[in-house]
Write a protein that holds these residues in place. Structure first.
Motif, mmCIF file in Angstrom:
data_model
loop_
_atom_site.group_PDB
_atom_site.id
_atom_site.type_symbol
_atom_site.label_atom_id
_atom_site.label_comp_id
_atom_site.label_asym_id
_atom_site.label_seq_id
_atom_site.Cartn_x
_atom_site.Cartn_y
_atom_site.Cartn_z
ATOM 1 N N ASN A 53 -2.675 -22.305 -36.026
ATOM 2 C CA ASN A 53 -3.441 -21.552 -34.836
ATOM 3 C C ASN A 53 -2.942 -21.844 -33.358
ATOM 4 O O ASN A 53 -3.720 -20.748 -32.345
ATOM 5 N N VAL A 54 -2.866 -21.717 -33.115
ATOM 6 C CA VAL A 54 -1.539 -22.233 -31.723
ATOM 7 C C VAL A 54 -0.761 -21.208 -32.066
ATOM 8 O O VAL A 54 -0.584 -19.714 -30.990
ATOM 9 N N GLU A 55 -0.104 -21.402 -32.755
ATOM 10 C CA GLU A 55 0.652 -19.466 -33.391
ATOM 11 C C GLU A 55 0.028 -18.173 -33.077
ATOM 12 O O GLU A 55 0.571 -17.607 -31.851
ATOM 13 N N LYS A 56 -0.535 -18.383 -33.932
ATOM 14 C CA LYS A 56 -1.827 -17.332 -33.505
ATOM 15 C C LYS A 56 -1.832 -16.897 -32.670
ATOM 16 O O LYS A 56 -2.460 -15.396 -31.745
ATOM 17 N N MET A 57 -2.990 -17.960 -31.454
ATOM 18 C CA MET A 57 -3.005 -17.608 -30.228
ATOM 19 C C MET A 57 -1.595 -17.044 -29.543
ATOM 20 O O MET A 57 -1.884 -16.429 -28.198
ATOM 21 N N ASP A 58 -0.791 -17.669 -29.694
ATOM 22 C CA ASP A 58 0.377 -17.129 -28.631
ATOM 23 C C ASP A 58 1.130 -15.645 -28.830
ATOM 24 O O ASP A 58 0.946 -14.886 -28.184
ATOM 25 N N ALA A 59 0.841 -15.287 -30.200
ATOM 26 C CA ALA A 59 1.334 -14.139 -31.186
ATOM 27 C C ALA A 59 0.374 -13.183 -29.942
ATOM 28 O O ALA A 59 0.836 -12.316 -29.432
ATOM 29 N N ILE A 60 -1.166 -13.955 -30.531
ATOM 30 C CA ILE A 60 -2.515 -12.247 -30.331
ATOM 31 C C ILE A 60 -2.127 -11.949 -29.085
ATOM 32 O O ILE A 60 -2.332 -10.821 -28.239
ATOM 33 N N LEU A 61 -1.705 -13.242 -27.573
ATOM 34 C CA LEU A 61 -1.722 -13.345 -25.772
ATOM 35 C C LEU A 61 -0.532 -12.667 -25.321
ATOM 36 O O LEU A 61 -0.896 -11.632 -24.705
ATOM 37 N N ASP A 62 0.592 -12.473 -26.288
ATOM 38 C CA ASP A 62 1.778 -12.422 -26.175
ATOM 39 C C ASP A 62 1.712 -10.226 -26.263
ATOM 40 O O ASP A 62 2.406 -9.596 -25.552
#
Length: 677
Positions: free
Chosen positions: A351-360
């Motif tokens: 979930n952290v990776e997902k959030m990070d990628a979407i925001l980037d």
């Protein structure tokens, strides 16, 4: 509002309006329909025949070479013969005889493996599509089974000729039968979640790459939206309902968002809806991610962030993995061998990776709009972001990272700084708004002003004075009838006070007139001096703090403790006697009986029920990849020279008080220090 419609003068009448379209044109169930030629599809598509009521003047060129065109046929049958068969099958199906109808359905449902059979099947499917295109008016709800078979056939990986016939059929079907518009659009949007490489590997045809497959889907969608402009209203809720679930993988989310953004290129009217949808779903992922991290031990959460930081350099290799993997089945299978705790940690990390990628990705998408931060384009996009803030981010409790889109782009120019700060002020002071939203607005305002590296000193002073005047107004209005500190009754007053304390802790340098001694090389020069503060701020804070509303008893203890230390060290204000007195004040005596009973059920001595949370939305940014966007926008906590050395000089503070005085700087920078280690 100024009307653009002309009005008649006194005694006069408006001229009759000319009809906007021919009166004899037949309307359709799905709304306005354009001609095929206006839709922008390839010229090779079958064209709409011209009106038979007009005859063009014909002349012959004697130099033109004459050729006899062969009649189109499939399996030795002419197209006219297939059309007759299709018409008879549909009519018979309506009377309850479905043998021929089912045979046609089977043509689009069956799959062949032999190359020769596949070539014949392609020709046959194309022939029947051409025939069905002539009779879309007969494909009512009773023929939904046939329509669904056509929609779910393998069409994307075939040749260009078949593709054009197929897309033309979709356009005619949606134009003639409005009830199928949602079904057709839904079929196309479903592919936005991802496509298997096998979709572009039809036997006896060249392989089609994923990028080409997505382009074909968008070509079909573009054709439909241009042919039927009203379909945009149908498409918007379909995009929302098809959006990946929060449990879906990072890859599915990124692919879907990429495809959403491509729609804006040919349907700009959906830009606002699309960005709002992305923000809404991102906030939900954000909150869930933060809840999951809070449930884990601090050491485990820090380990996850550190691991993601180390792995962030390998993000560039993900595209190579996409070419070989069609799904996440392998990773799901491997999860079965993990115990529950390991699965939980892996899920949180995902979930952290997902959030990070979407925001980037979102930072990347928004950046071109702010290439010139003073342009109309930047102003329009920032207005969109402000709408997302007011309607989506602000009402969401404990959003953690999504709001940094506003934090970053608001600092692109002083004008945008003013607009965001002004919006927060308006929302915080607006009468009639729920108290919780006013508290959140005050927290956003204080956190932005305190943490924004590009927020000018003038804005800091203006906001400080503005909040101070509002506090004076609330205090004068309520102090006479006030019995004592009560968070429920005076929540806005306490939220505003805490905002001032927080701003003071971070930006006290901007509240001093004699700023010439505050250069980095001369930080020790002001120790022991009486500084010249902006007129009125000391008096405003003094009236607020020593009022009957007693905000230092309600505001978050870590923030109050840090303010007390800094204010005393800078000879701004000495509040330790009041803090000592407040230890003997029980907040429950000023609350309702219901809340008193609740306190009794929770130990009785827990004052936190009646105090504000130390929630400031722009606390340190934790996501390792997208962090690069906000690094230069952020004011880090700076210690004050001589403060730590003099902590022991206060003889009035007891050991118990020293234990409760949690250093605000450590609380807010602990995560960053862990990452640096």
């Amino acid at each position: 509002m100024v009307s653009l419609v002309p009005t008649a003068g006194p005694g006069g009448s408006l001229p009759s309006a000319k009809p906007s379209k021919p009166l004899l044109r037949r309307s359709t169930l799905s709304g306005t329909v354009r001609k095929v030629d206006d839709a922008g599809l390839d010229d090779n598509l079958p064209s709409v025949p011209s009106s038979p009521s007009k005859r063009a003047r014909v002349s012959f060129n004697p130099n033109v070479e004459e050729k006899v065109m062969e009649e189109y046929s499939a399996k030795g049958r002419s197209l006219e013969s297939i059309r007759s068969e299709v018409r008879r099958a549909i009519e018979a199906h309506g009377r309850g005889h479905s043998e021929q109808y089912d045979t046609i359905k089977e043509i689009f449902s069956s799959q062949t493996e032999e190359e020769e059979e596949e070539e014949e099947a392609n020709t046959e499917m194309r022939s029947y599509l051409l025939a069905l295109t002539s009779y879309v008016s007969l494909l009512n709800r009773n023929c939904s089974g046939l329509v669904k078979s056509i929609l779910h056939c393998e069409w994307m990986g075939r040749d260009e000729g078949f593709l054009k016939v197929y897309v033309h059929f979709l356009g005619n079907l949606a134009s003639a039968q409005g009830s199928y518009v949602g079904l057709v659009l839904g079929m196309l949007v479903e592919h936005f979640r991802g496509l298997r490489s096998s979709s572009g590997q039809v036997p006896d045809y060249p392989n089609v790459s994923r990028e080409q497959l997505f382009s074909r889907v968008h070509m079909a969608l573009k054709y439909l939206l241009q042919l039927i402009p009203s379909a945009s209203g149908t498409l918007s809720p379909i995009l929302s309902s098809t959006f990946p679930y929060s449990e879906d993988s990072k890859k599915v989310h990124i692919v879907y968002i990429d495809n959403l953004v491509r729609i804006i290129e040919y349907a700009p009217e959906l830009k606002s809806d699309i960005f709002a949808l992305i923000t809404d779903r991102l906030v939900k992922i954000d909150v869930q991610m933060q809840v999951d991290l809070d449930d884990l031990d601090d050491d485990v959460a820090s380990t996850i962030v550190q691991a993601l930081t180390l792995n962030s350099s390998g993000c560039a290799n993900e595209d190579a993995d996409e070419a070989s993997d069609d799904s996440d089945a392998d990773s799901v299978a491997s999860d079965e061998s993990l115990d529950n705790d390991a699965k939980r940690i892996k899920e949180v990390q995902g979930n952290v990776e997902k959030m990070d990628a979407i925001l980037d990705l979102l930072f990347t998408l928004y950046t071109p709009y702010f290439a010139d931060p003073n342009s109309n384009e930047a102003a329009s996009m920032f207005e969109t972001l402000l709408g997302h803030f007011s309607n989506i981010i602000l009402p969401t409790y404990r959003s953690r990272h999504t709001q940094f889109l506003l934090f970053h782009f608001a600092q692109k120019s002083e004008n945008l700084v003013d607009r965001f700060a002004g919006t927060c002020v308006q929302l915080a002071f607006q009468a009639g708004r729920p108290g919780i939203l006013r508290q959140s607005s005050a927290a956003y305002l204080a956190s932005f002003v305190a943490r924004g590296a590009h927020v000018p000193a003038e804005v800091v002073r203006t906001v400080f004075e503005l909040i101070g005047r509002h506090l004076d107004h609330i205090r004068i209005e309520n102090e006479v009838t006030c019995r004592g500190p009560d968070l429920k009754r005076y929540s806005t007053f306490y939220a505003m006070t805490q905002a001032l304390l927080y701003i003071f802790c971070f930006r006290w340098r901007d509240l001093i007139i004699s700023s010439d001694i505050l250069e980095e090389d001369d930080l020790l020069a002001f120790i022991g001096q009486d500084l010249a503060w902006i007129p009125g701020i000391k008096e405003t804070l003094s009236r607020t703090i020593y009022s009957k509303l007693n905000p230092l008893k309600i505001c978050s203890p870590p923030i109050v403790a840090e303010f007390a230390k800094i204010a005393h060290h800078l000879r701004f204000m000495y509040v330790y006697p009041l803090l000592e007195t407040n230890k003997r004040v029980r907040l429950s005596q000023f609350t309702s009986r219901h809340e008193t009973l609740r306190d009794a059920g929770n130990g009785g001595n827990n004052e936190s029920w009646h105090q504000l949370d130390a929630y400031f939305p722009f606390d340190p940014y934790q996501l390792p990849v997208s962090k690069r966007w906000v690094d230069d926008d952020y004011v880090q906590w700076k210690g004050i020279p001589g403060l730590n050395q003099n902590d022991g000089e206060d003889e009035d503070s007891s050991d118990e008080e020293e234990e409760e005085d949690i250093d605000l700087g450590e609380a807010l920078t602990g995560t960053e220090e862990d990452e640096d280690e």
